[in-house]
Design a protein around this motif. Structure first.
Motif, short mmCIF file in Angstrom:
data_model
loop_
_atom_site.label_atom_id
_atom_site.label_comp_id
_atom_site.label_asym_id
_atom_site.label_seq_id
_atom_site.Cartn_x
_atom_site.Cartn_y
_atom_site.Cartn_z
N THR A 72 0.82 -1.21 0.00
CA THR A 72 0.00 0.00 0.00
C THR A 72 0.85 1.26 0.00
N ALA A 73 2.12 1.12 0.41
CA ALA A 73 3.00 2.29 0.50
C ALA A 73 4.45 1.83 0.40
N ILE A 74 5.34 2.82 0.31
CA ILE A 74 6.78 2.57 0.31
C ILE A 74 7.38 3.46 1.39
N ALA A 75 8.23 2.88 2.21
CA ALA A 75 8.86 3.64 3.30
C ALA A 75 9.79 4.70 2.71
N SER A 76 9.63 5.95 3.14
CA SER A 76 10.49 7.03 2.68
C SER A 76 11.67 7.25 3.63
N GLN A 77 11.65 6.54 4.75
CA GLN A 77 12.76 6.53 5.71
C GLN A 77 12.65 5.25 6.52
N ASP A 78 13.69 4.93 7.27
CA ASP A 78 13.63 3.75 8.13
C ASP A 78 12.53 3.93 9.17
N ILE A 79 11.78 2.87 9.42
CA ILE A 79 10.70 2.88 10.40
C ILE A 79 10.94 1.73 11.35
N ALA A 80 10.97 2.00 12.63
CA ALA A 80 11.21 0.96 13.63
C ALA A 80 9.89 0.37 14.11
N ARG A 81 9.95 -0.87 14.52
CA ARG A 81 8.80 -1.54 15.13
C ARG A 81 8.28 -0.65 16.27
N GLY A 82 6.99 -0.37 16.29
CA GLY A 82 6.39 0.49 17.31
C GLY A 82 6.29 1.95 16.92
N ASP A 83 6.82 2.32 15.75
CA ASP A 83 6.73 3.71 15.28
C ASP A 83 5.36 4.00 14.67
N TYR A 84 4.99 5.25 14.69
CA TYR A 84 3.80 5.76 14.01
C TYR A 84 4.11 5.76 12.51
N VAL A 85 3.23 5.20 11.70
CA VAL A 85 3.41 5.13 10.25
C VAL A 85 2.39 6.05 9.61
N HIS A 86 2.89 7.08 8.93
CA HIS A 86 1.99 8.06 8.30
C HIS A 86 2.75 8.78 7.19
N THR A 87 2.22 9.87 6.70
CA THR A 87 2.80 10.55 5.54
C THR A 87 4.21 11.08 5.77
N HIS A 88 4.65 11.20 7.01
CA HIS A 88 6.01 11.67 7.27
C HIS A 88 7.06 10.60 7.02
N ASN A 89 6.66 9.32 6.92
CA ASN A 89 7.66 8.27 6.72
C ASN A 89 7.28 7.23 5.65
N VAL A 90 6.19 7.46 4.95
CA VAL A 90 5.81 6.60 3.82
C VAL A 90 5.24 7.45 2.69
N ARG A 91 5.25 6.88 1.49
CA ARG A 91 4.55 7.51 0.36
C ARG A 91 3.66 6.45 -0.27
N SER A 92 2.57 6.85 -0.80
CA SER A 92 1.60 5.93 -1.37
C SER A 92 2.20 5.16 -2.54
N ALA A 93 1.86 3.90 -2.64
CA ALA A 93 2.27 3.08 -3.78
C ALA A 93 1.22 3.13 -4.89
N ARG A 94 0.12 3.79 -4.65
CA ARG A 94 -1.01 3.80 -5.59
C ARG A 94 -0.63 4.31 -6.98
N TRP A 95 0.10 5.40 -7.06
CA TRP A 95 0.42 6.01 -8.34
C TRP A 95 1.86 5.74 -8.78
N LEU A 96 2.54 4.86 -8.11
CA LEU A 96 3.95 4.62 -8.38
C LEU A 96 4.20 4.25 -9.83
N SER A 97 3.46 3.32 -10.39
CA SER A 97 3.73 2.86 -11.76
C SER A 97 3.45 3.96 -12.79
N SER A 98 2.52 4.87 -12.51
CA SER A 98 2.22 5.92 -13.48
C SER A 98 3.20 7.08 -13.40
N VAL A 99 3.97 7.18 -12.30
CA VAL A 99 4.92 8.27 -12.12
C VAL A 99 6.31 7.87 -12.59
N ALA A 100 6.66 6.61 -12.43
CA ALA A 100 8.02 6.15 -12.74
C ALA A 100 8.35 6.25 -14.20
#
Length: 100
Positions: A72-100
């Motif tokens: 559903t997403a790609i990590a934009s930085q390292d994320i540790a177990r127990g971290d909050y996962v949101h727009t500050h550390n992931v980007r959506s995978a939804r439009w990835l193929s159309s952007v690349a």
């Protein structure tokens, strides 16, 4: 006596994130999976609002974030177990193929 209510739920075994079922504060939390009886316990590093995601395992920058058993997403930085996962550390995978 009924089992205690979970703090978070993951949709499928193997998902990298779980969804907070209430506002969570840092400290120990416990949750489970909708497709199994497995119980997951972890130390929450940050506040996680209701409906937002928490990392169930370490995720390296550039790795796929799996939810519902799919990417559903790609990590934009390292994320540790127990971290909050949101727009500050992931980007959506939804439009990835159309952007690349």
């Amino acid at each position: 006596m009924s089992a205690p209510r979970p703090d978070f739920l993951a949709h499928r075994s193997g998902d990298a994130v779980g969804v907070a079922v209430r506002d969570l504060t840092p400290g120990p939390v416990k949750g489970g999976y909708l497709d199994s009886d497995a119980v997951e316990e972890l130390e929450l590093a940050h506040e996680v609002p209701l409906g937002h995601k928490v990392a169930l395992r370490d995720i390296r920058s550039g790795d796929d974030v799996i939810e519902y058993g799919v990417r559903t997403a790609i990590a934009s930085q390292d994320i540790a177990r127990g971290d909050y996962v949101h727009t500050h550390n992931v980007r959506s995978a939804r439009w990835l193929s159309s952007v690349a």
